[in-house]
Write an enzyme that holds these catalytic residues in place. Structure first.
Site, PDB file in Angstrom:
ATOM      1  N   ASN A 174       0.834  -1.196   0.000  1.00  0.00           N
ATOM      2  CA  ASN A 174       0.000   0.000   0.000  1.00  0.00           C
ATOM      3  C   ASN A 174       0.871   1.248   0.000  1.00  0.00           C
ATOM      4  OD1 ASN A 174      -2.550  -1.306   0.064  1.00  0.00           O
ATOM      5  ND2 ASN A 174      -2.223  -1.765   2.212  1.00  0.00           N
ATOM      6  N   CYS A 175       0.249   2.355  -0.373  1.00  0.00           N
ATOM      7  CA  CYS A 175       0.875   3.668  -0.441  1.00  0.00           C
ATOM      8  C   CYS A 175       1.631   3.953   0.855  1.00  0.00           C
ATOM      9  CB  CYS A 175      -0.215   4.710  -0.668  1.00  0.00           C
ATOM     10  SG  CYS A 175       0.391   6.378  -0.842  1.00  0.00           S
ATOM     11  N   PRO A 176       2.847   4.419   0.757  1.00  0.00           N
ATOM     12  CA  PRO A 176       3.594   4.901  -0.416  1.00  0.00           C
ATOM     13  C   PRO A 176       4.562   3.864  -0.998  1.00  0.00           C
ATOM     14  CG  PRO A 176       4.772   5.606   1.523  1.00  0.00           C
ATOM     15  CD  PRO A 176       3.548   4.815   2.001  1.00  0.00           C
TER      16      PRO A 176
END
Length: 81
Positions: A18-20
């Site tokens: 998941n981000c980042p």
């Protein structure tokens, strides 16, 4: 692009991150590549459809293709100078 032109392009599997992390790992991988080399990046993070194009634009890489997949997206990136 034809399949024959893309058969030699490496694929970087970042599904499940998941981000980042997808952007950070893509940035690190591209730094180890020569200018003009291409890389498919696979993600499942829904924010990647925003983050990867923005990353490419900001860092001078070319986003050549974006494809929806069964479990997310994949992006064809050509490393910039």
């Amino acid at each position: 692009m034809s399949a024959a032109l893309l058969s030699d392009v490496a694929e970087y599997d970042l599904r499940g991150l998941n981000c980042p992390l997808p952007v950070l790992k893509t940035q690190k991988r591209l730094k180890s590549m020569a200018s003009g080399e291409r890389l498919w990046v696979r993600t499942t993070d829904p924010l990647a459809v925003i983050d990867i194009p923005n990353f490419c634009r900001e860092k001078g890489h070319a986003l050549l293709a974006t494809e929806a997949t069964e479990d997310g997206h994949r992006f064809l990136i050509a490393r910039g100078a």
